[in-house]
Motif scaffolding. Structure first.
Motif, PDB file in Angstrom:
ATOM      1  N   GLY A  78      65.291  25.354  51.315  1.00 33.92           N
ATOM      2  CA  GLY A  78      65.212  24.326  52.348  1.00 33.92           C
ATOM      3  C   GLY A  78      65.548  22.947  51.823  1.00 33.92           C
ATOM      4  N   ALA A  79      65.120  22.651  50.599  1.00 36.73           N
ATOM      5  CA  ALA A  79      65.431  21.358  49.992  1.00 36.73           C
ATOM      6  C   ALA A  79      66.932  21.204  49.778  1.00 36.73           C
ATOM      7  CB  ALA A  79      64.680  21.200  48.677  1.00 36.73           C
ATOM      8  N   GLU A  80      67.592  22.276  49.351  1.00 33.39           N
ATOM      9  CA  GLU A  80      69.045  22.217  49.176  1.00 33.39           C
ATOM     10  C   GLU A  80      69.752  21.979  50.508  1.00 33.39           C
ATOM     11  OE1 GLU A  80      70.581  25.544  47.060  1.00 33.39           O
ATOM     12  OE2 GLU A  80      69.411  25.160  45.253  1.00 33.39           O
ATOM     13  N   GLN A  83      64.746  16.160  42.826  1.00 32.94           N
ATOM     14  CA  GLN A  83      63.441  15.992  42.200  1.00 32.94           C
ATOM     15  C   GLN A  83      62.458  17.042  42.707  1.00 32.94           C
ATOM     16  OE1 GLN A  83      62.423  11.946  43.142  1.00 32.94           O
ATOM     17  NE2 GLN A  83      63.688  11.082  41.519  1.00 32.94           N
ATOM     18  N   VAL A  84      62.564  17.362  43.982  1.00 33.84           N
ATOM     19  CA  VAL A  84      61.702  18.399  44.547  1.00 33.84           C
ATOM     20  C   VAL A  84      61.980  19.742  43.888  1.00 33.84           C
ATOM     21  CG1 VAL A  84      61.249  19.749  46.633  1.00 33.84           C
ATOM     22  CG2 VAL A  84      61.369  17.268  46.750  1.00 33.84           C
ATOM     23  N   GLN A  85      63.251  20.051  43.687  1.00 30.14           N
ATOM     24  CA  GLN A  85      63.609  21.312  43.051  1.00 30.14           C
ATOM     25  C   GLN A  85      63.055  21.377  41.630  1.00 30.14           C
ATOM     26  OE1 GLN A  85      67.848  22.045  43.544  1.00 30.14           O
ATOM     27  NE2 GLN A  85      67.759  21.297  45.641  1.00 30.14           N
ATOM     28  N   LYS A 113      55.247  12.508  45.087  1.00 27.27           N
ATOM     29  CA  LYS A 113      55.955  11.881  46.201  1.00 27.27           C
ATOM     30  C   LYS A 113      57.199  12.649  46.632  1.00 27.27           C
ATOM     31  CE  LYS A 113      54.300   7.172  45.369  1.00 27.27           C
ATOM     32  NZ  LYS A 113      54.676   5.773  45.021  1.00 27.27           N
ATOM     33  N   PRO A 114      58.025  13.157  45.691  1.00 26.11           N
ATOM     34  CA  PRO A 114      59.190  13.940  46.127  1.00 26.11           C
ATOM     35  C   PRO A 114      58.796  15.169  46.932  1.00 26.11           C
ATOM     36  CG  PRO A 114      59.424  13.293  43.836  1.00 26.11           C
ATOM     37  CD  PRO A 114      58.019  12.968  44.235  1.00 26.11           C
ATOM     38  N   TRP A 115      57.656  15.780  46.542  1.00 25.25           N
ATOM     39  CA  TRP A 115      57.199  16.966  47.264  1.00 25.25           C
ATOM     40  C   TRP A 115      56.828  16.605  48.703  1.00 25.25           C
ATOM     41  CZ3 TRP A 115      57.178  22.050  46.249  1.00 25.25           C
ATOM     42  CH2 TRP A 115      56.405  22.864  47.062  1.00 25.25           C
ATOM     43  N   VAL A 116      56.072  15.521  48.864  1.00 21.97           N
ATOM     44  CA  VAL A 116      55.672  15.081  50.210  1.00 21.97           C
ATOM     45  C   VAL A 116      56.908  14.731  51.023  1.00 21.97           C
ATOM     46  CG1 VAL A 116      54.381  13.347  51.518  1.00 21.97           C
ATOM     47  CG2 VAL A 116      53.437  14.258  49.387  1.00 21.97           C
ATOM     48  N   LEU A 117      57.884  14.074  50.392  1.00 21.34           N
ATOM     49  CA  LEU A 117      59.109  13.687  51.101  1.00 21.34           C
ATOM     50  C   LEU A 117      59.870  14.893  51.597  1.00 21.34           C
ATOM     51  CD1 LEU A 117      61.224  11.638  51.998  1.00 21.34           C
ATOM     52  CD2 LEU A 117      62.209  11.739  49.702  1.00 21.34           C
TER      53      LEU A 117
END
Length: 298
Positions: free
Chosen positions: A100-102, A117-119, A13-17
């Motif tokens: 990009g997540a940062e 969480q994605v990182q 889910k964090p990845w999709v978000l």
């Protein structure tokens, strides 16, 4: 068979978000013209479509690890001769997504925890799919260290330069995740390099592959950093190393950070946008480590 397929295709889910957030941020431009008011421009281009396609990256890698063959999609290539026919492509993709997540977390603080969480998911992917590759070599370290110094010397100060420098840090992190033992071995001597690029890459790798053998070198870069960027990443590295430190090392680190709060060098540590909060965060973790020793939980 259905259960196996479900496990392969399951998306964190964090990845999709983060893919959704990055896609939205890449397609929307908010303008505030001098004439007043606000303008919002929505533009879905090839970059946005590419970001959306990456939502399937974890599932693609799982499938390839089981089936072999050869497939190339979203910058990732895999073949039966090894999980990844071109690991450098995966390193580049994971680096871009991590950066990009940062950026997304900074722009929208309310999703910062999800971005963290994605990182972590990216770190796990690097460890799982790049293990055994030549991701961490003296050549790759030298190249990205030189890239950092070129960015710092040719670009004017500002958010664009910071983003580019952060991308270098993230590439070093992704590479370190592929082989932590090699990353530690190569990083520790570089903490004492005269070149800031090499020191930055060393700090980045130690954030992913912490070692208590690096404590003295990292603390030296906290108290004698050449730039705020270097001090920031020395503090992040110290935070990751903290659980591995002895009670004596923890006490010494606390004294160093406490002294930095008085800005003994007069370089504006407490006026920086990021350093005061990070120092307090690291101090909290160091002090918690001391308490663990006192209560026999270290």
């Amino acid at each position: 068979m259905e259960d196996m397929l479900g496990a392969i295709l399951k998306l964190p889910k964090p990845w999709v978000l983060t893919v959704a957030v990055l896609a939205v941020l890449s397609s929307i431009t908010v303008e505030h013209p001098a004439s007043g008011g606000w303008g919002v421009d929505v533009n879905v281009d090839a970059a946005t479509i590419g970001i959306v396609a990456l939502v399937w990256l974890p599932a693609l890698l799982r499938l390839l690890s089981l089936t072999g063959g050869k497939v190339k999609a979203a910058g990732v290539e895999a073949s039966s001769g090894g999980l990844l026919g071109s690991p450098e492509n995966l390193i580049e993709d994971l680096t871009e997504i991590r950066t990009g997540a940062e950026e997304a977390g900074r722009r929208a603080p309310e999703i910062d925890r999800a971005m963290e969480q994605v990182q972590r998911q990216i770190d796990e992917m690097a460890s799982e799919y790049l293990s055994g590759s030549d991701a961490v070599t003296e050549h790759s370290i030298s190249r990205i260290a030189d890239e950092y110094e070129a960015i710092r010397s040719t670009m004017p100060p500002g958010s664009a330069r910071t983003t580019r420098m952060t991308r270098v840090v993230n590439e070093a992190r992704v590479r370190a995740g592929a082989n932590r033992d090699t990353a530690r071995r190569l990083a520790i001597p570089l903490l004492h390099s005269e070149k800031e690029g090499q020191r930055i890459v060393a700090l980045a790798m130690l954030q992913e592959a912490p070692s208590n053998k690096a404590v003295d070198g990292v603390l030296n870069l906290v108290s004698d950093s050449a730039t705020a960027f270097e001090m920031f990443h020395a503090l992040v590295a110290l935070r990751e190393i903290a659980p591995k430190m002895s009670v004596e090392e923890l006490a010494h680190a606390i004294s160093v950070l406490t002294a930095e709060k008085s800005d003994p060098r007069g370089v504006g540590v407490m006026a920086d946008a990021n350093l005061p909060g990070l120092i307090d965060d690291v101090l909290f973790k160091l002090e918690a480590g001391v308490e663990n020793y006192r209560h026999g939980r270290a």
